[in-house]
Design a protein around this motif. Structure first.
Motif, PDB file in Angstrom:
ATOM      1  N   SER A  94       0.845  -1.202   0.000  1.00 44.45           N
ATOM      2  CA  SER A  94       0.000   0.000   0.000  1.00 44.45           C
ATOM      3  C   SER A  94       0.878   1.248   0.000  1.00 44.45           C
ATOM      4  N   LEU A  95       1.907   1.235   0.817  1.00 44.24           N
ATOM      5  CA  LEU A  95       2.791   2.409   0.883  1.00 44.24           C
ATOM      6  C   LEU A  95       3.519   2.614  -0.448  1.00 44.24           C
ATOM      7  N   ILE A  96       4.077   1.530  -0.983  1.00 42.36           N
ATOM      8  CA  ILE A  96       4.825   1.627  -2.258  1.00 42.36           C
ATOM      9  C   ILE A  96       3.922   2.231  -3.344  1.00 42.36           C
ATOM     10  N   ASN A  97       2.733   1.680  -3.490  1.00 40.81           N
ATOM     11  CA  ASN A  97       1.884   2.083  -4.627  1.00 40.81           C
ATOM     12  C   ASN A  97       1.231   3.442  -4.428  1.00 40.81           C
ATOM     13  N   THR A  98       0.782   3.730  -3.215  1.00 39.13           N
ATOM     14  CA  THR A  98       0.168   5.039  -2.961  1.00 39.13           C
ATOM     15  C   THR A  98       1.187   6.142  -3.187  1.00 39.13           C
ATOM     16  N   HIS A  99       2.381   5.962  -2.645  1.00 43.09           N
ATOM     17  CA  HIS A  99       3.412   7.003  -2.739  1.00 43.09           C
ATOM     18  C   HIS A  99       3.952   7.138  -4.157  1.00 43.09           C
ATOM     19  N   THR A 100       4.146   6.019  -4.840  1.00 47.15           N
ATOM     20  CA  THR A 100       4.699   6.110  -6.203  1.00 47.15           C
ATOM     21  C   THR A 100       3.704   6.803  -7.130  1.00 47.15           C
ATOM     22  N   LEU A 101       2.430   6.443  -7.032  1.00 44.09           N
ATOM     23  CA  LEU A 101       1.417   7.048  -7.911  1.00 44.09           C
ATOM     24  C   LEU A 101       1.290   8.545  -7.637  1.00 44.09           C
ATOM     25  N   ASP A 102       1.271   8.931  -6.367  1.00 41.16           N
ATOM     26  CA  ASP A 102       1.089  10.357  -6.066  1.00 41.16           C
ATOM     27  C   ASP A 102       2.329  11.166  -6.440  1.00 41.16           C
ATOM     28  N   ALA A 103       3.501  10.587  -6.232  1.00 39.94           N
ATOM     29  CA  ALA A 103       4.738  11.277  -6.641  1.00 39.94           C
ATOM     30  C   ALA A 103       4.768  11.436  -8.162  1.00 39.94           C
ATOM     31  N   ALA A 104       4.297  10.438  -8.876  1.00 36.68           N
ATOM     32  CA  ALA A 104       4.246  10.509 -10.347  1.00 36.68           C
ATOM     33  C   ALA A 104       3.332  11.663 -10.764  1.00 36.68           C
ATOM     34  N   ARG A 105       2.202  11.790 -10.117  1.00 41.11           N
ATOM     35  CA  ARG A 105       1.264  12.887 -10.420  1.00 41.11           C
ATOM     36  C   ARG A 105       1.951  14.243 -10.190  1.00 41.11           C
ATOM     37  N   LEU A 106       2.591  14.382  -9.015  1.00 38.80           N
ATOM     38  CA  LEU A 106       3.219  15.667  -8.684  1.00 38.80           C
ATOM     39  C   LEU A 106       4.342  16.005  -9.645  1.00 38.80           C
ATOM     40  N   ASN A 107       5.044  14.989 -10.142  1.00 34.08           N
ATOM     41  CA  ASN A 107       6.163  15.228 -11.068  1.00 34.08           C
ATOM     42  C   ASN A 107       5.712  15.282 -12.534  1.00 34.08           C
ATOM     43  N   GLY A 108       4.399  15.294 -12.761  1.00 31.96           N
ATOM     44  CA  GLY A 108       3.879  15.485 -14.122  1.00 31.96           C
ATOM     45  C   GLY A 108       4.063  14.300 -15.044  1.00 31.96           C
ATOM     46  N   VAL A 109       4.109  13.090 -14.465  1.00 37.64           N
ATOM     47  CA  VAL A 109       4.221  11.869 -15.297  1.00 37.64           C
ATOM     48  C   VAL A 109       2.955  11.738 -16.157  1.00 37.64           C
ATOM     49  N   ASN A 110       3.151  11.325 -17.397  1.00 29.20           N
ATOM     50  CA  ASN A 110       2.063  11.269 -18.369  1.00 29.20           C
ATOM     51  C   ASN A 110       1.295   9.942 -18.311  1.00 29.20           C
ATOM     52  N   ARG A 111       2.051   8.833 -18.355  1.00 31.83           N
ATOM     53  CA  ARG A 111       1.425   7.499 -18.318  1.00 31.83           C
ATOM     54  C   ARG A 111       1.950   6.690 -17.150  1.00 31.83           C
TER      55      ARG A 111
END
Ligand code: NAD
Length: 328
Positions: A94-111
């Motif tokens: 849960s920690l790995i996936n929640t944090h990775t997805l939200d960090a991706a959003r903040l860093n402007g990841v496209n896909r």
């Protein structure tokens, strides 16, 4: 045109390590991240960072300057591991996936590619060995057998909501038993094809042809070779399909059959001693109707071809470890 920059999390693991090589060969710039370096061969990424992705700050570091994320990091293993580490799995993943997805959003990841599992499907649809193949919509009403499956199901929802609310283009795959060379083959996290290949290799190298198996061996599964898995990942990431999609073989075999195929490849006769142990659901198979529709493709390699490559690699590993030569 500038090179697309991708992050592969779990790049020190089985599928992630193969995906690094696959995407580099397609011309991508690849950063790999894992809590450990790959065990069985050198790092192939343009950049590799050892980071614990349970930590939010590490996820921000991992996703900096990245266009596309393939999220493969997970605390996982075969049935023996999954059935005995519920809290650890649910907490860490849960920690790995929640944090990775939200960090991706903040860093402007496209896909963003999320790796879910056939373990999301409800236990009550998998009580018979001769099971009806599982369609994507069978995941609801939800009742996965283990915490591993519950976490995957919730993270599928999180990816869906992030796409709807923030516009990050999430893609969600449900793998069905991926196997191949360079996967864990000992230590407690290995899965059935690797565990059986190890046992058959030990039988061949030592001359004691009896192997142990958890349960009566009549439980059923389908198995998909790593090369097909990589092609499926790539096609799904490039597609417009936003719902979870099965990726696996739809050829179902019993675990007894699987053991005998491996033994035939090794060129020996085995006897199987059935012992108590975790077996997971009684039967599971993938319905590939939607896979064929969406990807215009389906897995190509036969189970025998995939096991030939896998067994050969594991036999070499076992031979080196035991210091026993492979008999001609
Ligand atoms: P794997 O265990 O070989 O790879 C997972 C990697 O994640 C490991 O190298 C591990 O070190 C890394 N990891 C664990 N905790 C971490 C952390 N805190 N920070 C950074 N990295 C961490 O597994 P795999 O077979 O390559 O599976 C890849 C993905 O596919 C996983 O999400 C898994 O749940 C999913 N999946 C795999 C299968 C399969 O049959 N192999 C089936 C269904 C789903």
């Amino acid at each position: 045109m500038s090179q697309t920059r991708v992050l592969i999390t779990g790049a020190g693991g089985f599928i992630g390590h193969h995906l690094v090589t696959f995407l580099r060969a397609k011309g991508y710039w690849v950063r790999g991240v894992d809590i450990k370096v790959p065990e069985y061969s050198d790092i192939d990424a343009d950049e590799f960072e050892v980071l614990d992705l349970r930590r939010w700050d590490n996820c921000l570091q991992a996703t900096r300057g990245i266009d596309e994320v393939y999220g493969l990091a997970a605390d996982m293993g075969g049935m023996g591991f999954i059935s005995a580490h519920h809290s650890e799995i649910l907490h860490n993943n849960s920690l790995i996936n929640t944090h990775t997805l939200d960090a991706a959003r903040l860093n402007g990841v496209n896909r963003y590619f999320y790796t879910s599992s056939a373990c999301v499907y409800p236990e009550f649809k998998q009580t018979e060995a001769n099971v009806v193949p599982l369609k994507e919509e069978d995941a609801y009403p939800a009742m996965p057998q283990d915490a591993y499956g519950w976490e995957k199901l919730v993270m599928e929802r999180l990816c869906t909501h992030y796409r709807e609310d923030y516009g990050i283009r999430t893609r969600i795959v449900r793998f069905h038993n991926i196997f191949g060379p360079q996967g864990t083959w000992e230590g407690g996290r290995e899965k059935a094809p690797a565990a059986l290949s190890r046992k058959v290799a030990i039988a061949k190298l030592t001359g004691n042809h009896e192997i142990e198996m958890w349960g009566d061996g009549e439980q059923t599964r389908s198995f998909c070779y790593i090369d097909d898995c990589l092609e499926g990942i790539y096609r799904l990431m490039r597609s417009d399909h936003t719902f979870p999609l099965n990726l696996g073989s739809d050829r179902m075999v019993t675990i007894n059959e699987l053991a005998h195929i491996v033994a035939r490849i090794a060129g020996i006769e085995i006897t199987i001693k059935h012992i108590d142990g975790p077996q997971g659901v009684r039967g599971r198979n993938s319905d590939n109707t939607r896979l064929r529709e969406v990807l215009k493709w389906e897995p190509q390699l036969t189970l025998e071809e995939g096991l030939q490559n896998t067994y050969t690699w594991i036999e070499q590993q076992v031979s080196q470890k035991l210091g026993l030569p492979i008999p001609k």
